[in-house]
Design a protein around this motif. Structure first.
Motif, PDB file in Angstrom:
ATOM      1  N   MET A 110      35.700  28.752  45.565  1.00 34.57           N
ATOM      2  CA  MET A 110      36.170  29.622  46.208  1.00 34.57           C
ATOM      3  C   MET A 110      36.525  31.211  45.644  1.00 34.57           C
ATOM      4  N   GLU A 111      36.847  30.929  44.317  1.00 34.48           N
ATOM      5  CA  GLU A 111      37.355  32.283  43.642  1.00 34.48           C
ATOM      6  C   GLU A 111      35.833  33.209  43.559  1.00 34.48           C
ATOM      7  N   ILE A 112      34.614  32.383  43.139  1.00 31.46           N
ATOM      8  CA  ILE A 112      33.232  32.887  43.073  1.00 31.46           C
ATOM      9  C   ILE A 112      33.033  33.608  44.392  1.00 31.46           C
ATOM     10  N   GLY A 132      36.330  32.096  38.426  1.00 26.76           N
ATOM     11  CA  GLY A 132      35.854  30.981  39.252  1.00 26.76           C
ATOM     12  C   GLY A 132      34.787  30.156  38.450  1.00 26.76           C
ATOM     13  N   ILE A 133      34.088  30.971  37.588  1.00 22.63           N
ATOM     14  CA  ILE A 133      33.057  30.295  36.712  1.00 22.63           C
ATOM     15  C   ILE A 133      33.628  29.480  35.913  1.00 22.63           C
ATOM     16  N   ILE A 134      34.848  29.802  35.205  1.00 17.78           N
ATOM     17  CA  ILE A 134      35.504  28.924  34.305  1.00 17.78           C
ATOM     18  C   ILE A 134      36.014  27.758  34.917  1.00 17.78           C
ATOM     19  N   SER A 135      36.517  27.814  36.022  1.00 21.11           N
ATOM     20  CA  SER A 135      37.112  26.782  36.826  1.00 21.11           C
ATOM     21  C   SER A 135      35.919  25.887  37.240  1.00 21.11           C
ATOM     22  N   VAL A 136      34.846  26.293  37.672  1.00 22.08           N
ATOM     23  CA  VAL A 136      33.740  25.192  37.808  1.00 22.08           C
ATOM     24  C   VAL A 136      33.396  24.603  36.298  1.00 22.08           C
TER      25      VAL A 136
END
Length: 185
Positions: A110-112, A132-136
């Motif tokens: 969602m952040e991406i 977002g990338i860090i979250s994934v």
């Protein structure tokens, strides 16, 4: 007027989410055992409350609903989940680990998407994209390395929540300045 024009009005939500993430980060980092114990206790209490209330509802609906037994089964499963949570906290910790992992991946995606859409209206959304990338990546790491220990994962969650909180606060400030520009312009 596009729907995104109203987005800056919601800057306080981003700020509150950021502050909540920072508080969660501090508590988790400083008291990891207590955090884990509290999360497990909250899960157990919720499962028990949900289970008992569903059993009660099923018994009340027995004469009026032909499907009352489905609610009874769901309630019984909730009560069993509460008992398992208390009896086997390690299993609960692993389930929570996977819930956190899936949550991080979902939030990251969602952040991406948000970063890509917001980049049309705001400068500097690269941090949201990076978050977002860090979250994934974080969620993926948790899914594929569950044996690293729940306390170590809690510390990683605390670091993640800290970074996430900082970025959300930053985004709130950016949105607030965008709102002020809109009010003066």
């Amino acid at each position: 007027m596009t729907p995104n024009t109203h987005l800056p009005l919601y800057w306080p939500v981003f700020m509150m989410q950021g502050v909540a993430a920072l508080i969660f980060s501090a508590v988790t980092w400083l008291l990891p055992q207590a955090t884990l114990g509290a999360l497990i206790a909250i899960f157990a209490a919720f499962f028990m409350f949900d289970g008992v209330s569903r059993v009660w509802l099923a018994l009340k609906q027995k004469d009026s609903s032909p499907y009352w037994y489905l609610t009874l089964i769901a309630g019984a499963l909730g009560i069993i989940a509460a008992i398992v949570t208390v009896a086997m906290p390690q299993l609960t910790a692993m389930v929570m680990l996977y819930l956190i992992a899936f949550w991080a991946v979902a939030i990251g995606v969602m952040e991406i998407v948000a970063a890509i859409k917001l980049s049309k209206y705001l400068d500097g959304t690269m941090l949201v994209l990076i978050s977002g990338i860090i979250s994934v990546v974080f969620g993926g790491y948790l899914m594929f390395n569950p044996g690293q220990g729940i306390l170590a994962v809690l510390w990683l969650v605390a670091i993640y929540a800290f970074i996430f909180g900082i970025i959300l606060c930053w985004l709130g400030f950016k949105m607030r300045s965008l709102q002020k520009q809109g009010e003066s312009g």
